[in-house]
Design a protein around this motif. Structure first.
Motif, PDB file in Angstrom:
ATOM      1  N   GLU A 217       0.812  -1.187  -0.221  1.00 31.94           N
ATOM      2  CA  GLU A 217       0.057   0.092   0.425  1.00 31.94           C
ATOM      3  C   GLU A 217       0.988   0.917  -0.608  1.00 31.94           C
ATOM      4  O   GLU A 217       1.789   1.310   0.614  1.00 31.94           O
ATOM      5  CB  GLU A 217      -1.474  -0.071   1.127  1.00 31.94           C
ATOM      6  N   SER A 299      -3.082   4.286  -2.375  1.00 32.59           N
ATOM      7  CA  SER A 299      -3.026   3.098  -3.791  1.00 32.59           C
ATOM      8  C   SER A 299      -2.711   1.682  -2.601  1.00 32.59           C
ATOM      9  O   SER A 299      -2.093   1.473  -1.611  1.00 32.59           O
ATOM     10  CB  SER A 299      -2.207   3.013  -4.604  1.00 32.59           C
ATOM     11  N   TYR A 300      -2.830  -0.076  -3.681  1.00 37.15           N
ATOM     12  CA  TYR A 300      -2.864  -1.162  -3.182  1.00 37.15           C
ATOM     13  C   TYR A 300      -1.919  -2.131  -4.369  1.00 37.15           C
ATOM     14  O   TYR A 300      -3.395  -1.267  -5.657  1.00 37.15           O
ATOM     15  CB  TYR A 300      -4.197  -1.356  -2.533  1.00 37.15           C
ATOM     16  N   ILE A 455      -9.300   1.115  -5.658  1.00 41.66           N
ATOM     17  CA  ILE A 455      -7.739   2.110  -5.605  1.00 41.66           C
ATOM     18  C   ILE A 455      -6.523   1.616  -5.633  1.00 41.66           C
ATOM     19  O   ILE A 455      -5.828   2.085  -6.331  1.00 41.66           O
ATOM     20  CB  ILE A 455      -7.420   2.088  -3.955  1.00 41.66           C
ATOM     21  N   ALA A 456      -7.239  -0.127  -6.544  1.00 43.90           N
ATOM     22  CA  ALA A 456      -5.985   0.046  -7.481  1.00 43.90           C
ATOM     23  C   ALA A 456      -6.130  -0.266  -8.778  1.00 43.90           C
ATOM     24  O   ALA A 456      -5.700  -0.219 -10.070  1.00 43.90           O
ATOM     25  CB  ALA A 456      -5.888  -1.678  -7.410  1.00 43.90           C
ATOM     26  N   ASN A 457      -7.355   0.541  -9.363  1.00 44.04           N
ATOM     27  CA  ASN A 457      -7.655   1.547  -9.993  1.00 44.04           C
ATOM     28  C   ASN A 457      -7.413  -0.063 -11.547  1.00 44.04           C
ATOM     29  O   ASN A 457      -7.455  -0.080 -12.581  1.00 44.04           O
ATOM     30  CB  ASN A 457      -6.960   2.238 -11.080  1.00 44.04           C
ATOM     31  N   TYR A 543      -1.949   0.889 -11.851  1.00 44.42           N
ATOM     32  CA  TYR A 543      -0.851   1.209 -10.763  1.00 44.42           C
ATOM     33  C   TYR A 543       0.045   3.219 -10.595  1.00 44.42           C
ATOM     34  O   TYR A 543       0.297   3.268 -12.081  1.00 44.42           O
ATOM     35  CB  TYR A 543      -0.340   0.944  -9.970  1.00 44.42           C
ATOM     36  N   PRO A 544      -0.640   3.796  -9.320  1.00 43.19           N
ATOM     37  CA  PRO A 544      -0.023   5.163 -10.402  1.00 43.19           C
ATOM     38  C   PRO A 544       1.666   4.994 -10.009  1.00 43.19           C
ATOM     39  O   PRO A 544       2.187   4.705 -11.099  1.00 43.19           O
ATOM     40  CB  PRO A 544      -0.408   6.371  -8.932  1.00 43.19           C
ATOM     41  N   MET A 546       3.804   3.027  -8.180  1.00 38.56           N
ATOM     42  CA  MET A 546       4.391   1.291  -6.678  1.00 38.56           C
ATOM     43  C   MET A 546       5.275   1.205  -7.146  1.00 38.56           C
ATOM     44  O   MET A 546       5.966   1.058  -7.314  1.00 38.56           O
ATOM     45  CB  MET A 546       2.769   0.614  -6.915  1.00 38.56           C
TER      46      MET A 546
END
Length: 546
Positions: A217, A299-300, A455-457, A543-544, A546
């Motif tokens: 995370e 994020s995750y 939030i993992a998009n 992911y942004p 990560m």
């Protein structure tokens, strides 16, 4: 079926550190020798970095070989490690910090950097494109081309196929990308890498590969709790309560951001274990909570890691290509690092193939790669750490730590430990193991699977064939449920697998739209009934940094 065909000197599958390093090195050598080599790199994510997830602390050795001037080029290594700690969590409240002298030498992080691997890969992609590499994100390599006993390229996945396998109005057949040589750098448990290892019997005489599920995370935390460059690793609770193995990490990055995660070894025995829920309750330990409270989770993500080391490393060459990086398993568990090893294997692959092409070779097996690998610092490093993971499996966390302290710090022991039991074969029957009741998430420090997947998009095209395929549809309820209470419900960190009851009775449901492409199901299913395949290109997490 008529497919468009494109020809290249080298096709690279995978836009991670291994594949991008190989691409850059090929074009560097092309410039040096004044010859033009065409290089194509495929990335199944929607963009470079979309599927990239790692801790990550990087040792810059391979990066400095690739770009000695990486600092002036603006490589995103902005946070040097300032402090390095290792803790053993005794229970849910107490912990003990290991003195520096007791920590195995490879685990020290002085001189390393806390980074976002996704950001590094985006930077590497920029360098590659400036050198002339063609990069195609959103295109998955669905199958390889095998002709006359050699790999001659790959075929990208068809687009616009409905759940029944029929063509939609948007249907577009995949392309054949043919090459003199193909480099497979898909990351851990690569879809094609797994098939290639079997096709060419690359793991003959090797221990079975071993894996861990890594969950991570990204948090934004209050300034007063932020210590840029602080690196914390640890083990013990909560995994120790179920006799499971693994460890956690917590890194203070730049801009008041913190990354926290848990690696759960997939060799665990209790089918009631839920790695995701172990991670969520871990964060409530005072050692971690002091940094997280009052923060915001951004994020995750989750990803399996190949951690068996050199004892499990398959042969990396075959006619027409190479398998490199985590697709082969070059991670060094003793260092808890794989980026520098993946990059080095990519550099060796590039140097081998450029020489071969310049000498007029094509589609043959390049044994000189093995010679170069065996002579490299990467092989030396992996050989030195060959017992690290097997010791933890054989002797447990404390016994393994004692063995590794002697082997790594005092004197190299003249023996090689082996672990020949694959991770999918370690589960005991459910009735032999203690059920685990996990606390409900509080929505502040701990969260649910579905909130995490959000939030993992994650996004997959609607109305496409399920990319999680069962060899036998009867096994989940007929065998796995009865013997192991169907562990897919728990080992999946994204809520993909469920047992539901409806008007038709009990059903095994696959929520493939939740999949974060971690590959845990392909690894841990005790019946080896689940096969992970590539969904339509661009699908999966986004992911942004990560």
């Amino acid at each position: 079926m008529d497919r468009e065909i494109m020809h290249y000197d080298v096709v690279i599958v995978g836009g991670g550190p291994a594949g991008l390093s190989a691409a850059c090195r090929i074009k560097q050598l092309e410039e040096k020798n004044g010859e033009s080599l065409s290089v194509c790199l495929l990335e199944k994510g929607s963009e470079i970095g979309a599927h990239i997830l790692s801790g990550a602390v990087i040792e810059d050795r391979a990066l400095s070989e690739l770009f000695p001037d990486w600092q002036s080029r603006g490589a995103p290594l902005n946070t040097p490690v300032s402090k390095d700690e290792i803790h053993f969590l005794l229970n849910h409240k107490h912990s003990v910090r290991a003195p520096g002298w007791a920590v195995p030498k490879p685990m020290h992080n002085h001189g390393n950097y806390i980074i976002s691997l996704a950001d590094l890969c985006r930077w590497l992609a920029d360098q590659a494109e400036q050198l002339g590499v063609e990069i195609y994100p959103g295109f998955s390599a669905a199958e390889y081309i095998l002709e006359d006993g050699a790999i001659k390229g790959v075929i990208t996945g068809d687009m616009g196929v409905d759940k029944a396998g029929g063509a939609k109005d948007s249907y577009m057949p995949g392309m054949e990308l043919r090459a003199k040589y193909t480099i497979f750098a898909e990351g851990c448990r690569g879809h094609l890498g797994k098939q290639l290892i079997s096709e060419f019997n690359l793991d003959k005489g090797k221990d079975p590969q071993h894996y861990a599920l890594g969950m991570k995370e990204l948090w934004q935390i209050p300034t007063q709790q932020h210590q840029p460059g602080l690196v914390i690793h640890g083990t013990g609770w909560p995994l120790s309560e179920s006799s499971s193995a693994g460890g956690f990490f917590l890194y203070h990055a730049d801009n008041n951001q913190l990354v926290v995660g848990l690696f759960c070894d997939l060799s665990y025995h209790n089918p009631h274990v839920s790695p995701f829920d172990e991670f969520q309750r871990l964060k409530h330990h005072p050692l971690l909570k002091q940094y997280l409270q009052g923060g915001q989770r951004l994020s995750y993500g989750a990803r399996a890691a190949s951690k068996g080391g050199i004892n499990c490393l398959p042969k990396m060459t075959f006619p027409g290509g190479l398998i490199v990086g985590c697709d082969a398993g070059t991670l060094n568990l003793a260092k808890i690092k794989g980026i520098h090893g993946a990059m080095k294997s990519g550099l060796l692959a590039a140097e081998t193939l450029v020489t071969a092409i310049q000498q007029g070779h094509t589609h043959d097996e390049r044994d000189e790669f093995t010679e170069a690998f065996n002579a490299s610092w990467l092989h030396q490093e992996l050989q030195r750490s060959r017992n690290f993971g097997a010791a933890l499996h054989k002797f447990g966390t404390l016994g393994g730590a004692a063995f590794n302290f002697i082997d790594q710090n005092l004197m190299p022991l003249p023996l090689t430990l082996h672990d020949r039991k694959p991770d999918h074969a370690t589960l005991k029957a459910a009735h032999q193991c203690r059920p685990i009741r996990y606390p409900k998430p509080d929505g502040k420090i701990s969260f649910s699977k579905l909130d995490s997947v959000y939030i993992a998009n994650v996004n997959h095209a609607e109305d496409q064939p399920c990319h999680l395929r069962l060899k036998d549809n009867s096994i989940p309820l007929g065998i796995n449920l009865e013997k192991w209470h169907e562990p897919a419900q728990r080992y999946c960190p994204a809520g993909v697998y469920e047992i539901i009851n409806d008007e038709n009775g009990q059903q095994f449901q696959i929520n493939s739209q939740n999949c974060v492409h971690c590959k845990t199901c392909d690894i841990k299913d005790p019946s080896q009934n689940i096969i992970w395949t590539t969904p339509e290109g661009g699908g999966g997490p986004n992911y942004p940094n990560m």
